[in-house]
Design a protein around this motif. Structure first.
Motif, PDB file in Angstrom:
ATOM      1  N   ASN A 389      -2.404 -15.637   0.729  1.00 36.27           N
ATOM      2  CA  ASN A 389      -3.642 -15.082   0.178  1.00 36.27           C
ATOM      3  C   ASN A 389      -4.056 -13.809   0.906  1.00 36.27           C
ATOM      4  O   ASN A 389      -4.620 -12.889   0.289  1.00 36.27           O
ATOM      5  N   LYS A 390      -3.779 -13.743   2.189  1.00 37.69           N
ATOM      6  CA  LYS A 390      -4.072 -12.515   2.938  1.00 37.69           C
ATOM      7  C   LYS A 390      -3.161 -11.373   2.493  1.00 37.69           C
ATOM      8  O   LYS A 390      -3.586 -10.215   2.393  1.00 37.69           O
ATOM      9  N   ILE A 391      -1.894 -11.698   2.191  1.00 30.87           N
ATOM     10  CA  ILE A 391      -0.981 -10.671   1.685  1.00 30.87           C
ATOM     11  C   ILE A 391      -1.451 -10.197   0.309  1.00 30.87           C
ATOM     12  O   ILE A 391      -1.331  -9.009  -0.035  1.00 30.87           O
ATOM     13  N   ARG A 392      -2.010 -11.106  -0.480  1.00 33.02           N
ATOM     14  CA  ARG A 392      -2.563 -10.697  -1.783  1.00 33.02           C
ATOM     15  C   ARG A 392      -3.638  -9.619  -1.622  1.00 33.02           C
ATOM     16  O   ARG A 392      -3.807  -8.769  -2.500  1.00 33.02           O
ATOM     17  N   GLU A 393      -4.371  -9.654  -0.530  1.00 37.96           N
ATOM     18  CA  GLU A 393      -5.398  -8.639  -0.310  1.00 37.96           C
ATOM     19  C   GLU A 393      -4.761  -7.257  -0.183  1.00 37.96           C
ATOM     20  O   GLU A 393      -5.309  -6.256  -0.670  1.00 37.96           O
ATOM     21  N   PHE A 394      -3.596  -7.196   0.456  1.00 37.97           N
ATOM     22  CA  PHE A 394      -2.877  -5.918   0.508  1.00 37.97           C
ATOM     23  C   PHE A 394      -2.345  -5.555  -0.879  1.00 37.97           C
ATOM     24  O   PHE A 394      -2.309  -4.377  -1.253  1.00 37.97           O
ATOM     25  N   GLY A 395      -1.914  -6.570  -1.634  1.00 40.74           N
ATOM     26  CA  GLY A 395      -1.473  -6.302  -3.000  1.00 40.74           C
ATOM     27  C   GLY A 395      -2.588  -5.710  -3.832  1.00 40.74           C
ATOM     28  O   GLY A 395      -2.377  -4.789  -4.632  1.00 40.74           O
ATOM     29  N   ARG A 396      -3.805  -6.202  -3.640  1.00 41.84           N
ATOM     30  CA  ARG A 396      -4.968  -5.687  -4.361  1.00 41.84           C
ATOM     31  C   ARG A 396      -5.250  -4.240  -3.963  1.00 41.84           C
ATOM     32  O   ARG A 396      -5.536  -3.397  -4.810  1.00 41.84           O
ATOM     33  N   LEU A 397      -5.157  -3.961  -2.667  1.00 41.21           N
ATOM     34  CA  LEU A 397      -5.413  -2.601  -2.183  1.00 41.21           C
ATOM     35  C   LEU A 397      -4.386  -1.623  -2.745  1.00 41.21           C
ATOM     36  O   LEU A 397      -4.741  -0.533  -3.240  1.00 41.21           O
ATOM     37  N   LEU A 398      -3.115  -1.981  -2.709  1.00 42.55           N
ATOM     38  CA  LEU A 398      -2.068  -1.100  -3.225  1.00 42.55           C
ATOM     39  C   LEU A 398      -2.182  -0.954  -4.746  1.00 42.55           C
ATOM     40  O   LEU A 398      -1.981   0.144  -5.282  1.00 42.55           O
ATOM     41  N   ARG A 399      -2.504  -2.036  -5.424  1.00 40.71           N
ATOM     42  CA  ARG A 399      -2.712  -1.950  -6.878  1.00 40.71           C
ATOM     43  C   ARG A 399      -3.821  -0.950  -7.198  1.00 40.71           C
ATOM     44  O   ARG A 399      -3.691  -0.105  -8.102  1.00 40.71           O
ATOM     45  N   ASP A 400      -4.928  -1.037  -6.458  1.00 37.73           N
ATOM     46  CA  ASP A 400      -6.070  -0.156  -6.715  1.00 37.73           C
ATOM     47  C   ASP A 400      -5.749   1.309  -6.437  1.00 37.73           C
ATOM     48  O   ASP A 400      -6.425   2.204  -6.960  1.00 37.73           O
ATOM     49  N   HIS A 415       7.126  -8.536  -4.615  1.00 37.73           N
ATOM     50  CA  HIS A 415       8.459  -8.021  -4.922  1.00 37.73           C
ATOM     51  C   HIS A 415       8.925  -7.001  -3.885  1.00 37.73           C
ATOM     52  O   HIS A 415      10.030  -6.464  -3.987  1.00 37.73           O
ATOM     53  N   LEU A 416       8.091  -6.720  -2.881  1.00 37.05           N
ATOM     54  CA  LEU A 416       8.480  -5.880  -1.753  1.00 37.05           C
ATOM     55  C   LEU A 416       8.880  -6.794  -0.599  1.00 37.05           C
ATOM     56  O   LEU A 416       8.311  -7.879  -0.422  1.00 37.05           O
ATOM     57  N   THR A 417       9.850  -6.377   0.191  1.00 36.42           N
ATOM     58  CA  THR A 417      10.151  -7.136   1.400  1.00 36.42           C
ATOM     59  C   THR A 417       9.020  -6.919   2.402  1.00 36.42           C
ATOM     60  O   THR A 417       8.205  -5.999   2.261  1.00 36.42           O
ATOM     61  N   GLN A 418       8.970  -7.750   3.419  1.00 38.83           N
ATOM     62  CA  GLN A 418       7.922  -7.595   4.433  1.00 38.83           C
ATOM     63  C   GLN A 418       8.010  -6.226   5.107  1.00 38.83           C
ATOM     64  O   GLN A 418       6.975  -5.667   5.503  1.00 38.83           O
ATOM     65  N   TYR A 419       9.209  -5.670   5.200  1.00 36.60           N
ATOM     66  CA  TYR A 419       9.392  -4.366   5.838  1.00 36.60           C
ATOM     67  C   TYR A 419       8.986  -3.238   4.891  1.00 36.60           C
ATOM     68  O   TYR A 419       8.392  -2.236   5.305  1.00 36.60           O
ATOM     69  N   GLU A 420       9.285  -3.414   3.623  1.00 30.64           N
ATOM     70  CA  GLU A 420       8.873  -2.421   2.629  1.00 30.64           C
ATOM     71  C   GLU A 420       7.358  -2.389   2.492  1.00 30.64           C
ATOM     72  O   GLU A 420       6.766  -1.319   2.283  1.00 30.64           O
ATOM     73  N   LEU A 421       6.731  -3.546   2.596  1.00 30.59           N
ATOM     74  CA  LEU A 421       5.274  -3.578   2.489  1.00 30.59           C
ATOM     75  C   LEU A 421       4.632  -2.782   3.624  1.00 30.59           C
ATOM     76  O   LEU A 421       3.671  -2.035   3.406  1.00 30.59           O
ATOM     77  N   GLU A 422       5.164  -2.906   4.821  1.00 29.34           N
ATOM     78  CA  GLU A 422       4.622  -2.116   5.929  1.00 29.34           C
ATOM     79  C   GLU A 422       4.814  -0.626   5.665  1.00 29.34           C
ATOM     80  O   GLU A 422       3.914   0.181   5.949  1.00 29.34           O
ATOM     81  N   SER A 423       5.944  -0.239   5.095  1.00 32.08           N
ATOM     82  CA  SER A 423       6.166   1.183   4.809  1.00 32.08           C
ATOM     83  C   SER A 423       5.206   1.671   3.726  1.00 32.08           C
ATOM     84  O   SER A 423       4.718   2.807   3.781  1.00 32.08           O
ATOM     85  N   ALA A 424       4.904   0.808   2.750  1.00 33.94           N
ATOM     86  CA  ALA A 424       3.945   1.189   1.710  1.00 33.94           C
ATOM     87  C   ALA A 424       2.550   1.352   2.305  1.00 33.94           C
ATOM     88  O   ALA A 424       1.788   2.254   1.909  1.00 33.94           O
ATOM     89  N   ILE A 425       2.201   0.481   3.237  1.00 33.10           N
ATOM     90  CA  ILE A 425       0.901   0.584   3.912  1.00 33.10           C
ATOM     91  C   ILE A 425       0.810   1.904   4.673  1.00 33.10           C
ATOM     92  O   ILE A 425      -0.210   2.610   4.623  1.00 33.10           O
ATOM     93  N   ILE A 426       1.873   2.271   5.370  1.00 31.70           N
ATOM     94  CA  ILE A 426       1.861   3.530   6.136  1.00 31.70           C
ATOM     95  C   ILE A 426       1.818   4.726   5.192  1.00 31.70           C
ATOM     96  O   ILE A 426       1.143   5.733   5.470  1.00 31.70           O
ATOM     97  N   ASP A 427       2.510   4.639   4.059  1.00 31.33           N
ATOM     98  CA  ASP A 427       2.421   5.682   3.032  1.00 31.33           C
ATOM     99  C   ASP A 427       0.959   5.896   2.634  1.00 31.33           C
ATOM    100  O   ASP A 427       0.459   7.031   2.558  1.00 31.33           O
ATOM    101  N   LEU A 428       0.250   4.786   2.396  1.00 33.18           N
ATOM    102  CA  LEU A 428      -1.159   4.882   2.014  1.00 33.18           C
ATOM    103  C   LEU A 428      -2.003   5.441   3.156  1.00 33.18           C
ATOM    104  O   LEU A 428      -2.916   6.253   2.929  1.00 33.18           O
TER     105      LEU A 428
END
Length: 615
Positions: A389-400, A415-428
């Motif tokens: 559920n905490k990861i869903r919060e990041f999904g919501r942020l990236l969706r927005d 559908h992102l790996t845990q490592y890809e998710l961190e890279s997406a967060i840094i992109d943002l």
């Protein structure tokens, strides 16, 4: 070795399903099969991962096997087992044991293991109480993590209070704390688990040598009738059913009810309805923090998030209560049978020394065994559901912020790996910091679509139950008892049905002979198809399916040994069961009439055979 004509395929022979090559390549490199893996025996871990794995969900395997290996090899120093390797192909997780065969190394590890294990056994209750405190603190820490947000401008208070670190840094901090906490949870998970199994296995080995004719089921019944937190959710559903009858609101609970509508009706009823809703809240916190599955998939939502499973059980329980039937787990009967078995077999021992050893081993097994099931509530269920559920919060942020495209949803994050998710967060973080558009919205939508399609396609294709050359013996007792993988069972798995097209063999999990229509359930989403009297046929089940046990007449699984979760739960509920058949979900067709003999460990496809009058 097994007959090569009937051997399992080599890992190198398993082709990636056409069109899914990109999704397969996205899994971490260390989880991909390599040529040298052909020299090792692997089996499909359908006990924990019965469905194709989303890329983020692979953390549930990775973190678990990191912790299992460390505790086996470096902490408790198990003499002959060092954990497991894991690989993934077409979304399916395969594992292979890492064993110790060198006599000198085994002797060294035995000495280390004894001093470590004996300390835990000597202080078990105190250490287990500390463990519960650690898990509850870890859960509280995860709950306290703030939701990730990015303001237009940093509040003035940020620098006035002397903490001039912008909100973008908090995204990285929160995410990394979530990942660290999840890995920590798995280390807590394995702190006691293998020692709990070890105590039982030592008792099991003693019984097999002392009583050569004793069955695995008889030994396992000597530790039945336990109390553990994982059974509490079902007990709470029963309590809610009783309260509904007592308060006179039972008529609101019907099959296929509109749950939100029922909750609104009860709220409008007045004191009786509101009293029941208050009881519901008492049950939900914390006992409904259990997954509808086994806690390894993000979409197996908890009862807390989705009330469908517990509410589906209420009408059946209410009907039985009003009819004066007993809906309780037969704990008292199990304990009586357990004590009688323990006493009867003790009398068969010749020497006082053997009796003293027997007493010591069974006493230890009774002390440690509640943890074997109880830990699941805190680890695989409560914490893991909170984590997703905490990861869903990041999904919501990236969706927005458009990372998943115009039609994107928060669930796309899985559908992102845990490592890809961190890279997406840094992109943002980068884009927010300089006031430009992130690159994620142009990068991720196509990959997410590709991986969604791959998951759907992989689900259409069967996967072999094992890969590689079959060893002459399977000596790891954990693999025998938990997964049900023995040399004899592998031979049964290799049988294509030509020897006996109407019979499957497995472990005798719980005695009783039952006939009924097979309900083949290959995922949690299909539980709703189960009708009263059905025989559940599945890859694996888990304790949180207990509410449906009031409907089914017996259970059959592909995977599992005498001490698998399904076997334990079946015994606790007195449900005839056969586990570890290898291929029941393939050989048995939905709706076929079958006979389950939980005492012999056999499942017979009846077709046109007559029905037992007393089944």
């Amino acid at each position: 070795m097994a007959d090569k004509a009937k051997g399992f395929p080599l890992p190198s022979s398993i082709a990636v399903v056409p069109g899914t090559e990109g999704a397969q390549a996205a899994y971490p490199y260390y989880t991909q099969f390599v040529p040298e893996d052909d020299q090792k025996f692997w089996f499909y871990n359908s006990m924990h991962f019965p469905e194709p794995m989303h890329h983020f969900d692979m953390i549930t395997a990775e973190a678990a096997y990191v912790a299992m290996g460390a505790f086996n090899t470096r902490v408790h120093v198990l003499p002959t087992a060092k954990g497991v390797d894991h690989r993934i192909v077409n979304g399916r997780v395969y594992i292979g044991g890492v064993v110790v065969t060198d006599p000198e190394e085994i002797a060294e590890r035995v000495a280390e293991f004894q001093q470590r294990a004996f300390y835990y056994y000597e202080h078990w209750e105190d250490l287990y109480d500390q463990w519960k405190g650690k898990m509850k603190a870890l859960i509280a820490d995860a709950q306290a993590l703030p939701s990730p947000t990015l303001p237009k401008y940093e509040p003035v208070e940020t620098f006035k209070e002397g903490d001039a670190v912008p909100a973008s840094h908090d995204l990285l901090k929160i995410y990394q704390q979530q990942i660290e906490g999840y890995h920590r949870m798995w280390h807590h998970h394995f702190e006691f688990l293998l020692l709990g199994y070890g105590a039982y296995m030592t008792f099991f080995d003693f019984c097999k040598k002392a009583f050569p004719e004793i069955s695995d089921q008889a030994i396992s019944r000597m530790v039945a009738g336990m109390e553990a937190e994982i059974f509490r959710p079902d007990e709470e559903v029963k309590r809610l059913a009783r309260r509904a009858v007592e308060l006179g609101v039972d008529r609101h609970f019907t099959d296929n009810m509109d749950i939100e509508g029922v909750l609104a009706e009860l709220d409008a009823l007045g004191s009786a309805g509101q009293d029941w809703l208050a009881e519901l809240e008492t049950s939900r916190n914390p006992w409904f923090n259990v997954s509808s599955g086994d806690g390894f998939y993000h979409y197996h939502r908890s009862w807390q998030d989705d009330l469908s499973l517990p509410f589906a059980a209420l009408p059946g329980y209410i009907e039985k209560i009003k009819a004066g039937e007993n809906i309780e787990r037969p704990t008292a009967q199990l304990i009586e049978e357990r004590e009688a078995l323990v006493a009867d077999y003790r009398e068969l021992l010749d020497s006082e020394e053997d009796k003293a050893t027997y007493d010591q081993l069974i006493t230890l097994a009774h002390r440690v065994f509640p943890y074997v099931e109880g830990h699941k509530f805190y680890c695989e269920h409560w914490y893991t559901n909170l984590f997703f559920n905490k990861i869903r919060e990041f999904g919501r942020l990236l969706r927005d912020h458009g990372f998943f495209g115009p039609a994107g949803v928060e669930e796309d994050v899985f559908h992102l790996t845990q490592y890809e998710l961190e890279s997406a967060i840094i992109d943002l973080m980068l884009a927010w910091g300089v006031g430009c558009e992130p690159r994620g919205p142009r990068h991720w939508p196509a990959l997410v679509a590709e991986r969604k399609a791959a998951i759907a396609e992989w689900g259409k294709h069967p996967t072999p139950p094992a890969l590689g050359n079959v060893p002459d013996a399977i000596d790891d007792p954990a693999i025998n008892m938990l997964w049900g993988i023995t040399r004899e069972n592998l031979d049964s798995w290799l049988d294509d049905g030509s020897e006996n097209v109407k019979e499957l063999k497995g472990f005798a999990a719980c005695s009783g002979v039952v006939e009924g229509p097979a309900r083949v359930v290959k995922s949690v989403s299909e539980i709703g198809r189960i009708q009263p009297g059905d025989v559940l046929v599945c890859q694996v089940t888990n304790p949180t399916w207990a509410p449906i046990f009031q409907k089914i007449s017996a259970a059959v699984s592909d995977i599992g040994g005498s001490m698998s979760h399904m076997a334990i739960v079946a015994r606790e509920y007195g449900l005839p069961a056969v586990v570890g058949t290898g291929k029941a979900t393939v050989r048995i067709k939905d709706g076929q009439r079958i006979r389950v003999d939980g005492g012999k460990g056999t499942v017979t496809i009846l077709d046109d055979e007559p029905v037992l009058e007393d089944a």
